[in-house]
Design an enzyme around this catalytic site. Structure first.
Site, PDB file in Angstrom:
ATOM      1  N   ASP A 108     -70.636  22.588 -49.863  1.00 26.53           N
ATOM      2  CA  ASP A 108     -71.358  21.589 -50.926  1.00 26.53           C
ATOM      3  C   ASP A 108     -72.812  21.782 -50.939  1.00 26.53           C
ATOM      4  O   ASP A 108     -73.738  20.942 -51.314  1.00 26.53           O
ATOM      5  CB  ASP A 108     -70.964  20.113 -50.744  1.00 26.53           C
ATOM      6  CG  ASP A 108     -69.846  19.665 -51.663  1.00 26.53           C
ATOM      7  OD1 ASP A 108     -69.425  20.728 -52.726  1.00 26.53           O
ATOM      8  OD2 ASP A 108     -68.916  18.802 -51.354  1.00 26.53           O
ATOM      9  N   LYS A 114     -75.076  20.944 -53.672  1.00 20.74           N
ATOM     10  CA  LYS A 114     -75.339  19.827 -54.251  1.00 20.74           C
ATOM     11  C   LYS A 114     -76.798  19.278 -54.043  1.00 20.74           C
ATOM     12  O   LYS A 114     -77.332  18.404 -54.693  1.00 20.74           O
ATOM     13  CB  LYS A 114     -74.553  18.880 -53.641  1.00 20.74           C
ATOM     14  CG  LYS A 114     -73.110  18.667 -54.134  1.00 20.74           C
ATOM     15  CD  LYS A 114     -72.351  17.635 -53.606  1.00 20.74           C
ATOM     16  CE  LYS A 114     -70.835  17.402 -54.132  1.00 20.74           C
ATOM     17  NZ  LYS A 114     -69.922  16.691 -53.418  1.00 20.74           N
ATOM     18  N   HIS A 169     -64.927  27.097 -53.343  1.00 23.42           N
ATOM     19  CA  HIS A 169     -63.993  25.912 -52.931  1.00 23.42           C
ATOM     20  C   HIS A 169     -63.633  25.150 -54.206  1.00 23.42           C
ATOM     21  O   HIS A 169     -62.751  24.229 -53.845  1.00 23.42           O
ATOM     22  CB  HIS A 169     -64.773  25.002 -51.685  1.00 23.42           C
ATOM     23  CG  HIS A 169     -66.097  24.144 -52.313  1.00 23.42           C
ATOM     24  ND1 HIS A 169     -67.357  24.820 -52.764  1.00 23.42           N
ATOM     25  CD2 HIS A 169     -65.989  22.984 -52.507  1.00 23.42           C
ATOM     26  CE1 HIS A 169     -68.077  23.601 -53.106  1.00 23.42           C
ATOM     27  NE2 HIS A 169     -67.478  22.654 -53.080  1.00 23.42           N
ATOM     28  N   HIS A 170     -64.096  25.445 -55.452  1.00 27.87           N
ATOM     29  CA  HIS A 170     -63.436  24.825 -56.556  1.00 27.87           C
ATOM     30  C   HIS A 170     -62.612  25.658 -57.452  1.00 27.87           C
ATOM     31  O   HIS A 170     -62.431  25.312 -58.461  1.00 27.87           O
ATOM     32  CB  HIS A 170     -64.751  23.963 -57.257  1.00 27.87           C
ATOM     33  CG  HIS A 170     -65.180  22.694 -56.462  1.00 27.87           C
ATOM     34  ND1 HIS A 170     -64.565  21.684 -56.044  1.00 27.87           N
ATOM     35  CD2 HIS A 170     -66.278  22.532 -55.964  1.00 27.87           C
ATOM     36  CE1 HIS A 170     -65.120  20.849 -55.494  1.00 27.87           C
ATOM     37  NE2 HIS A 170     -66.417  21.256 -55.146  1.00 27.87           N
ATOM     38  N   ASP A 213     -61.376  20.216 -48.400  1.00 29.25           N
ATOM     39  CA  ASP A 213     -62.437  19.466 -49.043  1.00 29.25           C
ATOM     40  C   ASP A 213     -61.612  18.374 -49.809  1.00 29.25           C
ATOM     41  O   ASP A 213     -62.077  17.044 -50.010  1.00 29.25           O
ATOM     42  CB  ASP A 213     -63.391  20.392 -50.058  1.00 29.25           C
ATOM     43  CG  ASP A 213     -64.327  19.422 -50.739  1.00 29.25           C
ATOM     44  OD1 ASP A 213     -65.104  18.517 -50.097  1.00 29.25           O
ATOM     45  OD2 ASP A 213     -64.573  19.748 -51.622  1.00 29.25           O
TER      46      ASP A 213
HETATM   47  P1  C2E Z   1     -66.256  15.489 -54.027  1.00 30.46           P
HETATM   48  O1  C2E Z   1     -66.369  13.975 -54.239  1.00 30.46           O
HETATM   49  O2  C2E Z   1     -66.589  15.964 -52.581  1.00 30.46           O
HETATM   50  O3  C2E Z   1     -64.812  15.709 -54.516  1.00 30.46           O
HETATM   51  C1  C2E Z   1     -64.367  17.040 -54.187  1.00 30.46           C
HETATM   52  C2  C2E Z   1     -63.013  17.429 -54.607  1.00 30.46           C
HETATM   53  O4  C2E Z   1     -62.011  16.591 -54.218  1.00 30.46           O
HETATM   54  C3  C2E Z   1     -63.176  17.361 -56.266  1.00 30.46           C
HETATM   55  O5  C2E Z   1     -63.812  18.431 -56.760  1.00 30.46           O
HETATM   56  C4  C2E Z   1     -61.896  17.239 -56.706  1.00 30.46           C
HETATM   57  O6  C2E Z   1     -61.101  18.463 -56.779  1.00 30.46           O
HETATM   58  C5  C2E Z   1     -61.239  16.357 -55.496  1.00 30.46           C
HETATM   59  N1  C2E Z   1     -61.177  14.860 -55.942  1.00 30.46           N
HETATM   60  C6  C2E Z   1     -62.096  14.097 -55.526  1.00 30.46           C
HETATM   61  N2  C2E Z   1     -61.832  12.800 -56.030  1.00 30.46           N
HETATM   62  C7  C2E Z   1     -60.595  12.778 -56.796  1.00 30.46           C
HETATM   63  C8  C2E Z   1     -59.945  11.976 -57.620  1.00 30.46           C
HETATM   64  O7  C2E Z   1     -60.040  11.039 -57.765  1.00 30.46           O
HETATM   65  N3  C2E Z   1     -58.900  12.770 -58.321  1.00 30.46           N
HETATM   66  C9  C2E Z   1     -58.520  13.906 -58.007  1.00 30.46           C
HETATM   67  N4  C2E Z   1     -57.356  14.370 -58.566  1.00 30.46           N
HETATM   68  N5  C2E Z   1     -59.299  14.773 -57.401  1.00 30.46           N
HETATM   69  C10 C2E Z   1     -60.323  14.268 -56.849  1.00 30.46           C
HETATM   70  P2  C2E Z   1     -64.436  18.391 -58.293  1.00 30.46           P
HETATM   71  O8  C2E Z   1     -63.305  17.472 -59.310  1.00 30.46           O
HETATM   72  O9  C2E Z   1     -64.402  19.979 -58.820  1.00 30.46           O
HETATM   73  O10 C2E Z   1     -65.562  17.604 -58.042  1.00 30.46           O
HETATM   74  C11 C2E Z   1     -66.650  18.044 -57.443  1.00 30.46           C
HETATM   75  C12 C2E Z   1     -67.811  17.089 -57.156  1.00 30.46           C
HETATM   76  O11 C2E Z   1     -68.159  16.623 -58.316  1.00 30.46           O
HETATM   77  C13 C2E Z   1     -67.271  15.833 -56.302  1.00 30.46           C
HETATM   78  O12 C2E Z   1     -67.261  16.257 -54.958  1.00 30.46           O
HETATM   79  C14 C2E Z   1     -68.091  14.929 -56.647  1.00 30.46           C
HETATM   80  O13 C2E Z   1     -69.496  14.903 -56.026  1.00 30.46           O
HETATM   81  C15 C2E Z   1     -68.622  14.996 -57.993  1.00 30.46           C
HETATM   82  N6  C2E Z   1     -67.611  14.450 -58.918  1.00 30.46           N
HETATM   83  C16 C2E Z   1     -66.422  14.731 -59.511  1.00 30.46           C
HETATM   84  N7  C2E Z   1     -65.922  13.895 -60.463  1.00 30.46           N
HETATM   85  C17 C2E Z   1     -66.916  12.814 -60.516  1.00 30.46           C
HETATM   86  C18 C2E Z   1     -67.108  11.650 -61.120  1.00 30.46           C
HETATM   87  O14 C2E Z   1     -66.112  11.194 -61.839  1.00 30.46           O
HETATM   88  N8  C2E Z   1     -68.208  10.738 -60.826  1.00 30.46           N
HETATM   89  C19 C2E Z   1     -68.907  11.276 -60.119  1.00 30.46           C
HETATM   90  N9  C2E Z   1     -70.135  10.429 -60.005  1.00 30.46           N
HETATM   91  N10 C2E Z   1     -69.101  12.433 -59.544  1.00 30.46           N
HETATM   92  C20 C2E Z   1     -68.057  13.232 -59.659  1.00 30.46           C
HETATM   93 FE    FE Z   2     -67.905  21.028 -54.027  1.00 31.19          FE
HETATM   94 FE    FE Z   3     -66.933  18.077 -49.894  1.00 30.75          FE
END
Ligand code: C2E
Ligand code: FE
Ligand code: FE
Ligand code: SIN
Ligand code: SIN
Ligand code: SIN
Length: 532
Positions: free
Chosen positions: A378, A381, A432-433, A461
Site C-alpha cells: 500500500d 497510499k 494487489h487489487h 491483504d
Molecule cells: P484496506 O482497508 O486495506 O482493504 C484492503 C482490501 O480488503 C479492500 O480493497 C477490499 O478488497 C478488502 N476489504 C476491506 N474491507 C472490506 C469489506 O468490508 N468488505 C469487503 N468485501 N472487502 C473488504 P479495496 O476495496 O480495493 O479497497 C482499497 C482500500 O481503499 C482499502 O484498503 C481502504 O483503505 C480504502 N477503502 C475501501 N473502501 C472504503 C470505504 O468504504 N471507506 C473508506 N474510508 N476507505 C475505503
Molecule cells: Fe491496497
Molecule cells: Fe493493506
C-alpha cells in the site's frame, strides 16, 4: 633406416630408473592402446614399463578394434591418452574412432596419437587439425625414446587441459553459488566451488575437505565442529562431524591446527587455519596426490585469503539486506500509521504471503523476497489525501477514484528502483487489487496474467483487512471471512490460493495470534477459531 632395427629398439628399450620405493602409489594415467596387432600392445607396454609423469605411472587399457575402443572410452571417461592405429577392421577404423571421440562423446580432453603401419595412410591435414590429434606417427619412426617423449608431452598437455577444464567448472560453480547466496547458509556451496577451483589450480587430487567450527567448540570438544564443504573422497560429508569422515591421522592434524591456531603443511596434506571473524574458526584440509611445496602453500593461502574476503562481502551483504528489510518495514509501518491502520497489519501481510508462497511451492528465495517486499503493497497510499484515507464511512465515487489510484501510484514510485526487493514491491503495489476474474484495478488483469506475488498479496491483504478494524468497517469473524473466500474463489481470488487458505486456516489465524493489533480483538478471533 630399416624397419627391423626400429623394432629392435622398441623391444630392447633401455631400463629406466625405478620409481623410488618411498614414493606413494597414485592413480595411474590411463592410456588406451588401440591396435589390431597384439605385438604392438606388448611393445608399447614394454617401452613405457617404467614411465612416470608427475608422480603417476601408466595404467594401460587395450583394445584390438575400433569397436572395442569405443566400449572402453565409454567406461573410462578419464582416459588421458589414446594411441590409435589407423587401419584396423577397415581402412578408416582409426579415423572413425577419432571422430566418435570428439563428435559423439564430445570428449575434448583425451589426447590422441595416431600410429600407422602403412606409410601413405596419413590422414588429411584437416583431419589432424579438426580432431585435435596430438601427433601422427608412422610406426617405423616411433622408437622407444620417441614414444616415451610423445607420451610424456601428451600427458602433460592432458594434465593442463584437465586442470583448465576443472578450473572452468569450479569457476562456474562459484559463479552459480555466488548468485545463490541469499542467505549465509548457502556459503557451503560457494566454498565447495572454491575448493574445486583450488584443487584444479594445484593439479591436486580430488580430495579436499573444508571444516567449520566455532571457538567455543574447539576449546571444549570436537563435536561442535561440522564439515561445511567437501570434494573428492570426502564428498557427501557436509553437515557431518569430522570424526565420522576423517581418518585418525587427519583428525589429529585438524586438532593440532586448532590447538596451535596456525596452518600446517605435512607432506601431501595442507591444513589451513582461518579466523574469518571473532568467535569463528575455519579449517581447510587439502589432501594431495603429490607432496606439496611451500609454493603450493603460498598459493593456497592467497586463494583462501580471497575466499575470506568474498565471505566478508557476503556477510556485509547479508547485513545490508537486513538493513533494507528493516527500512522496508519502517516504511510500511509509516504507511499504515498514516492510514490509521495498526502497524502490525504489514507484518501480518508479510507473514501470510510467505506462508502461502511456501505452501504452494514457490522457491525459498521467492518466498523470502515476497515476505520482505509485502509491507510495500500500500505504498501508494502515501499519495492519498488524509480526508479520503481517514473517512469514517463509505467513499463517494470521486473519492473512490482517487483511492484506487494508490495501486498505480505505488507501482510507479517503486519501479524506479532496480533493486530486487523494491521491484517485487512494485509488482505487489500495482497488482494487489487485481481480481482473478479480470474486474479488478488498476489494469483489469485476469487470471495468471496477474503476477503470483500480486495474487498472493491480494489474498493476504484482504484476509487481514477483513479480520481487522478499519475506519470504515468492523472486524469480521473467521467464519464470515472463510465464507467470503469461498464465495470469491475464482472470482476475486486465484482458486488455488483459496484452497490453500481453506486447508491451512489455522496457520493463517496463527499469524493474527503472533502479531496482534490489540489483544481483545485477536483473542476473539482466535477463540472463535479454536471453538470451530
Ligand atoms: P484496506 O482497508 O486495506 O482493504 C484492503 C482490501 O480488503 C479492500 O480493497 C477490499 O478488497 C478488502 N476489504 C476491506 N474491507 C472490506 C469489506 O468490508 N468488505 C469487503 N468485501 N472487502 C473488504 P479495496 O476495496 O480495493 O479497497 C482499497 C482500500 O481503499 C482499502 O484498503 C481502504 O483503505 C480504502 N477503502 C475501501 N473502501 C472504503 C470505504 O468504504 N471507506 C473508506 N474510508 N476507505 C475505503
Ligand atoms: Fe491496497
Ligand atoms: Fe493493506
Ligand atoms: C590431474 O592432474 O589429475 C588433472 C588435473 C585435475 O583434474 O585436477
Ligand atoms: C568461511 O568462513 O566459511 C569461508 C571463508 C574463509 O576461508 O575463512
Ligand atoms: C538489494 O536490493 O541489493 C538486495 C536485494 C537483492 O538483490 O536480492
Amino acid at each position: 633406416m630399416s624397419n627391423s632395427r626400429q623394432h629392435d629398439d622398441l623391444l630392447f628399450a633401455p631400463e629406466l630408473t625405478d620409481v623410488p620405493a618411498s614414493q606413494p602409489v597414485h592413480a595411474a594415467w590411463k592410456v588406451l592402446v588401440v591396435d589390431d596387432e597384439p605385438s604392438v600392445h606388448e611393445i608399447t607396454a614394454l617401452a613405457l614399463k617404467n614411465f612416470e609423469f608427475d608422480g603417476r605411472q601408466i595404467g594401460f587399457l587395450h583394445a584390438y578394434s575400433g569397436m572395442e575402443a569405443r566400449a572402453l572410452l565409454d567406461a573410462h571417461p578419464d582416459i588421458a591418452l589414446a594411441l590409435v592405429d589407423v587401419v584396423m577392421e577397415h581402412e578408416h577404423a582409426g579415423l572413425d574412432l577419432v571422430r566418435h571421440i570428439r563428435e559423439t562423446l564430445k570428449n575434448h580432453l583425451v589426447r590422441i596419437v595416431l600410429r600407422t603401419g602403412q606409410p601413405g595412410q596419413a590422414p588429411e591435414r584437416n583431419v589432424i587439425r579438426d580432431y585435435d590429434i596430438n601427433d601422427y606417427k608412422e610406426k617405423v619412426e616411433l622408437t622407444a625414446q620417441k614414444l616415451y617423449s610423445t607420451v610424456f608431452t601428451s600427458l602433460r598437455s592432458y594434465r593442463d587441459l584437465a586442470a583448465l577444464d576443472a578450473n572452468r567448472r569450479g569457476l562456474e560453480h562459484v559463479i552459480r553459488a555466488s548468485g545463490a547466496i541469499f542467505r549465509i547458509s548457502d556459503l557451503g556451496s560457494f566454498i565447495n566451488g572454491v575448493l574445486e577451483q583450488m584443487v584444479a589450480l594445484l593439479y591436486l587430487g580430488k580430495n579436499s575437505i573444508y571444516l567449520e567450527c566455532d571457538t567455543v567448540a574447539v576449546e571444549n570438544q570436537m563435536n561442535r565442529i561440522a564439515v561445511v564443504a567437501s570434494t573428492g573422497c570426502y564428498a557427501g560429508h557436509v553437515g557431518k562431524n569430522p570424526d565420522e569422515c576423517l581418518d585418525a591421522e587427519c583428525l589429529e592434524l585438524v586438532r593440532e591446527v586448532l590447538r596451535n591456531k596456525r596452518s600446517m603443511l605435512r607432506k601431501n596434506t595442507y591444513i589451513g587455519y582461518f579466523q574469518p571473524r571473532p568467535g569463528r574458526e575455519d579449517v581447510v584440509l587439502v589432501n594431495s596426490t603429490r607432496a606439496l611445496t611451500t609454493d603450493d602453500e603460498k598459493l593456497i593461502e592467497l586463494f583462501l585469503h580471497n575466499v575470506s574476503i568474498a565471505y566478508e562481502n557476503a556477510l556485509l551483504r547479508d547485513d545490508i539486506e537486513g538493513t533494507q528489510r528493516d527500512m522496508v518495514y519502517m516504511l510500511g509501518e509509516a504507511i499504515e500509521t498514516r492510514s490509521h491502520e495498526t502497524g502490525q497489519h504489514v507484518r501480518r501481510v508479510a507473514e501470510y504471503c510467505r506462508l502461502i508462497a511456501r505452501g504452494i511451492g514457490l522457491s525459498e528465495r521467492e518466498a523470502e523476497i515476497l515476505h520482505t517486499a509485502a509491507p510495500l503493497h500500500d505504498f501508494g497510499k502515501i499519495g492519498i489525501p488524509d480526508h479520503i484515507l481517514h473517512k469514517p464511512g463509505k467513499l463517494n465515487e470521486e473519492e473512490w477514484t482517487i483511492m484506487k489510484s494508490h495501486a498505480r501510484l505505488g507501482e510507479e514510485m517503486l519501479s524506479r528502483s532496480g533493486r530486487e526487493i523494491l521491484q517485487a514491491g512494485a509488482i505487489l503495489a500495482g497488482q494487489h487489487h487485481e481480481r482473478w476474474d479480470g474486474t479488478g484495478y488498476p489494469k483489469g488483469l485476469k487470471g495468471e496474467d496477474i503476477h503470483i506475488f500480486g495474487r498472493i498479496g491480494s489474498v493476504a491483504d484482504v484476509f487481514d483487512a477483513l479480520a481487522g478494524r478499519r475506519s470504515y468497517k468492523e472486524p469480521w469473524s473467521i467464519e464470515r471471512i472463510m465464507a467470503y473466500f469461498e464465495q470469491e474463489k475464482g472470482k476475486q481470488f486465484d482458486p488455488r490460493l483459496v484452497e490453500w487458505v481453506q486447508a491451512n486456516q489455522s496457520a493463517m489465524v496463527g499469524v493474527l495470534w503472533a502479531f496482534p493489533d490489540d489483544a481483545t480483538l485477536v483473542q476473539t478471533i482466535v477463540q472463535q477459531a479454536l471453538t470451530h
